[in-house]
Design a protein around this motif. Structure first.
Motif, PDB file in Angstrom:
ATOM      1  N   GLN A   1     -19.929 -27.676  50.424  1.00  0.00           N
ATOM      2  CA  GLN A   1     -19.527 -26.169  50.087  1.00  0.00           C
ATOM      3  C   GLN A   1     -18.353 -25.874  50.530  1.00  0.00           C
ATOM      4  OE1 GLN A   1     -21.658 -23.918  48.668  1.00  0.00           O
ATOM      5  NE2 GLN A   1     -19.803 -22.678  48.642  1.00  0.00           N
ATOM      6  N   ARG A   2     -17.579 -26.661  51.671  1.00  0.00           N
ATOM      7  CA  ARG A   2     -16.337 -26.266  52.067  1.00  0.00           C
ATOM      8  C   ARG A   2     -15.186 -26.773  50.672  1.00  0.00           C
ATOM      9  NH1 ARG A   2     -12.239 -23.617  53.703  1.00  0.00           N
ATOM     10  NH2 ARG A   2     -10.778 -24.431  55.077  1.00  0.00           N
ATOM     11  N   LEU A   3     -15.816 -27.737  50.151  1.00  0.00           N
ATOM     12  CA  LEU A   3     -14.757 -28.015  48.908  1.00  0.00           C
ATOM     13  C   LEU A   3     -14.823 -27.229  47.963  1.00  0.00           C
ATOM     14  CD1 LEU A   3     -15.336 -32.147  48.878  1.00  0.00           C
ATOM     15  CD2 LEU A   3     -13.352 -30.720  49.435  1.00  0.00           C
ATOM     16  N   ARG A   4     -16.133 -26.728  47.732  1.00  0.00           N
ATOM     17  CA  ARG A   4     -16.307 -25.735  46.577  1.00  0.00           C
ATOM     18  C   ARG A   4     -15.626 -24.285  46.884  1.00  0.00           C
ATOM     19  NH1 ARG A   4     -22.121 -25.973  46.644  1.00  0.00           N
ATOM     20  NH2 ARG A   4     -22.548 -28.237  46.047  1.00  0.00           N
ATOM     21  N   ASP A   5     -15.484 -23.925  48.197  1.00  0.00           N
ATOM     22  CA  ASP A   5     -14.616 -22.677  48.610  1.00  0.00           C
ATOM     23  C   ASP A   5     -13.175 -23.000  48.317  1.00  0.00           C
ATOM     24  OD1 ASP A   5     -17.374 -21.889  49.105  1.00  0.00           O
ATOM     25  OD2 ASP A   5     -16.742 -21.899  51.495  1.00  0.00           O
ATOM     26  N   LEU A   6     -12.988 -24.127  48.756  1.00  0.00           N
ATOM     27  CA  LEU A   6     -11.274 -24.319  48.385  1.00  0.00           C
ATOM     28  C   LEU A   6     -10.900 -24.843  46.854  1.00  0.00           C
ATOM     29  CD1 LEU A   6     -10.757 -26.591  51.536  1.00  0.00           C
ATOM     30  CD2 LEU A   6     -10.050 -24.461  51.023  1.00  0.00           C
ATOM     31  N   GLU A   7     -12.115 -24.630  46.021  1.00  0.00           N
ATOM     32  CA  GLU A   7     -11.916 -25.256  44.795  1.00  0.00           C
ATOM     33  C   GLU A   7     -11.361 -26.554  44.397  1.00  0.00           C
ATOM     34  OE1 GLU A   7      -9.726 -21.837  42.783  1.00  0.00           O
ATOM     35  OE2 GLU A   7     -11.157 -20.246  43.281  1.00  0.00           O
ATOM     36  N   VAL A   8     -11.985 -27.339  45.204  1.00  0.00           N
ATOM     37  CA  VAL A   8     -11.534 -28.942  45.020  1.00  0.00           C
ATOM     38  C   VAL A   8     -12.992 -29.443  44.314  1.00  0.00           C
ATOM     39  CG1 VAL A   8     -11.029 -30.902  46.500  1.00  0.00           C
ATOM     40  CG2 VAL A   8     -10.140 -28.838  46.904  1.00  0.00           C
ATOM     41  N   GLY A   9     -12.771 -29.868  43.165  1.00  0.00           N
ATOM     42  CA  GLY A   9     -14.002 -30.396  42.548  1.00  0.00           C
ATOM     43  C   GLY A   9     -14.140 -31.796  42.989  1.00  0.00           C
ATOM     44  N   TYR A  10     -13.137 -32.676  43.184  1.00  0.00           N
ATOM     45  CA  TYR A  10     -13.055 -33.942  43.522  1.00  0.00           C
ATOM     46  C   TYR A  10     -11.797 -34.566  43.871  1.00  0.00           C
ATOM     47  CZ  TYR A  10     -11.426 -35.117  38.987  1.00  0.00           C
ATOM     48  OH  TYR A  10     -10.885 -35.453  37.748  1.00  0.00           O
ATOM     49  N   PHE A  11     -11.662 -35.783  44.309  1.00  0.00           N
ATOM     50  CA  PHE A  11     -10.349 -36.143  44.679  1.00  0.00           C
ATOM     51  C   PHE A  11     -10.571 -37.780  44.589  1.00  0.00           C
ATOM     52  CE2 PHE A  11     -11.197 -36.976  49.137  1.00  0.00           C
ATOM     53  CZ  PHE A  11     -11.669 -35.804  49.617  1.00  0.00           C
ATOM     54  N   VAL A  12      -9.585 -38.637  44.160  1.00  0.00           N
ATOM     55  CA  VAL A  12      -9.862 -39.916  44.048  1.00  0.00           C
ATOM     56  C   VAL A  12      -8.778 -40.363  44.956  1.00  0.00           C
ATOM     57  CG1 VAL A  12      -8.995 -41.869  42.718  1.00  0.00           C
ATOM     58  CG2 VAL A  12      -9.844 -39.563  41.471  1.00  0.00           C
ATOM     59  N   VAL A  13      -9.773 -41.739  45.936  1.00  0.00           N
ATOM     60  CA  VAL A  13      -9.094 -42.215  47.047  1.00  0.00           C
ATOM     61  C   VAL A  13      -9.393 -43.760  46.736  1.00  0.00           C
ATOM     62  CG1 VAL A  13      -9.116 -40.556  48.785  1.00  0.00           C
ATOM     63  CG2 VAL A  13     -11.223 -41.914  48.362  1.00  0.00           C
ATOM     64  N   GLY A  14      -8.076 -44.618  46.843  1.00  0.00           N
ATOM     65  CA  GLY A  14      -8.459 -45.905  46.454  1.00  0.00           C
ATOM     66  C   GLY A  14      -7.669 -46.290  44.893  1.00  0.00           C
ATOM     67  N   ASP A  15      -7.397 -47.585  45.165  1.00  0.00           N
ATOM     68  CA  ASP A  15      -7.186 -48.044  43.506  1.00  0.00           C
ATOM     69  C   ASP A  15      -8.171 -48.904  43.014  1.00  0.00           C
ATOM     70  OD1 ASP A  15      -4.550 -46.779  43.945  1.00  0.00           O
ATOM     71  OD2 ASP A  15      -3.698 -48.811  44.857  1.00  0.00           O
ATOM     72  N   GLU A  16      -8.505 -49.992  43.293  1.00  0.00           N
ATOM     73  CA  GLU A  16      -9.806 -50.820  42.929  1.00  0.00           C
ATOM     74  C   GLU A  16     -11.135 -50.697  43.559  1.00  0.00           C
ATOM     75  OE1 GLU A  16      -9.089 -53.413  40.741  1.00  0.00           O
ATOM     76  OE2 GLU A  16      -7.078 -52.743  40.610  1.00  0.00           O
ATOM     77  N   ARG A  17     -10.992 -49.905  44.562  1.00  0.00           N
ATOM     78  CA  ARG A  17     -12.251 -49.448  45.139  1.00  0.00           C
ATOM     79  C   ARG A  17     -12.257 -48.160  45.992  1.00  0.00           C
ATOM     80  NH1 ARG A  17     -14.454 -54.290  48.854  1.00  0.00           N
ATOM     81  NH2 ARG A  17     -16.512 -52.995  48.799  1.00  0.00           N
ATOM     82  N   VAL A  18     -13.107 -47.485  46.460  1.00  0.00           N
ATOM     83  CA  VAL A  18     -13.189 -46.118  47.022  1.00  0.00           C
ATOM     84  C   VAL A  18     -12.700 -46.489  48.407  1.00  0.00           C
ATOM     85  CG1 VAL A  18     -14.504 -44.470  47.971  1.00  0.00           C
ATOM     86  CG2 VAL A  18     -15.291 -45.148  45.686  1.00  0.00           C
ATOM     87  N   ASP A  19     -11.549 -45.836  48.846  1.00  0.00           N
ATOM     88  CA  ASP A  19     -11.079 -46.185  50.594  1.00  0.00           C
ATOM     89  C   ASP A  19     -11.796 -45.007  51.021  1.00  0.00           C
ATOM     90  OD1 ASP A  19      -9.495 -45.816  52.782  1.00  0.00           O
ATOM     91  OD2 ASP A  19      -7.857 -46.669  51.858  1.00  0.00           O
ATOM     92  N   LEU A  20     -13.011 -45.424  51.996  1.00  0.00           N
ATOM     93  CA  LEU A  20     -13.679 -44.348  52.745  1.00  0.00           C
ATOM     94  C   LEU A  20     -12.738 -43.687  53.732  1.00  0.00           C
ATOM     95  CD1 LEU A  20     -17.182 -46.356  52.748  1.00  0.00           C
ATOM     96  CD2 LEU A  20     -16.482 -44.451  51.655  1.00  0.00           C
ATOM     97  N   ARG A  21     -12.234 -44.708  54.427  1.00  0.00           N
ATOM     98  CA  ARG A  21     -11.406 -43.961  55.643  1.00  0.00           C
ATOM     99  C   ARG A  21     -10.182 -43.041  55.047  1.00  0.00           C
ATOM    100  NH1 ARG A  21     -10.871 -45.721  60.617  1.00  0.00           N
ATOM    101  NH2 ARG A  21     -11.835 -47.660  59.870  1.00  0.00           N
ATOM    102  N   ASP A  22      -9.529 -43.145  53.772  1.00  0.00           N
ATOM    103  CA  ASP A  22      -8.608 -42.308  53.371  1.00  0.00           C
ATOM    104  C   ASP A  22      -9.242 -40.930  52.851  1.00  0.00           C
ATOM    105  OD1 ASP A  22      -5.821 -41.660  52.442  1.00  0.00           O
ATOM    106  OD2 ASP A  22      -6.482 -42.081  50.482  1.00  0.00           O
TER     107      ASP A  22
END
Length: 108
Positions: free
Chosen positions: A1-22
């Motif tokens: 919900q916080r991301l929706r409130d900030l109007e952030v639909g998604y963001f990409v982290v990592g090049d080949e794989r998802v970087d969970l820490r980032d």
């Protein structure tokens, strides 16, 4: 919900794989202080093995599913020779009807 409130639909982290820490770091930069992962065993195992989990809540319901292919809470590759199981410390138990919730802190 916080991301929706900030109007952030998604963001990409990592090049080949998802970087969970980032990804969690970026959420922190947005002011998010707590993330609940109510997911499958693969993501749960990845978060746990990368040291990104502080607490685990295990809810046991009165029913059993068996079989070699039955999913588990923490699916993933076998532990390597230099890895050890993650230790848990029980911090609380609660019941709700027939359901039992056990809360564990990582470490110990």
């Amino acid at each position: 919900q916080r991301l929706r409130d900030l109007e952030v639909g998604y963001f990409v982290v990592g090049d080949e794989r998802v970087d969970l820490r980032d990804g969690l770091r970026k959420l922190g930069e947005l002011g998010i202080k707590r993330v609940v992962a109510d997911s499958g065993g693969t993501l749960n195992a990845s978060l746990l093995r990368q040291g990104l989990v502080q607490y685990i809540d295990v809810v046991t319901l009165p029913g059993l599913v068996g079989g070699a292919g039955a999913p588990t809470m923490f699916d993933g590759p076998e532990l390597t020779a230099d890895e050890t199981p993650v230790r848990l410390v029980l911090v609380g138990v609660a019941t709700d009807g027939d359901a039992v919730r056990a809360r564990y802190r990582i470490g110990g």
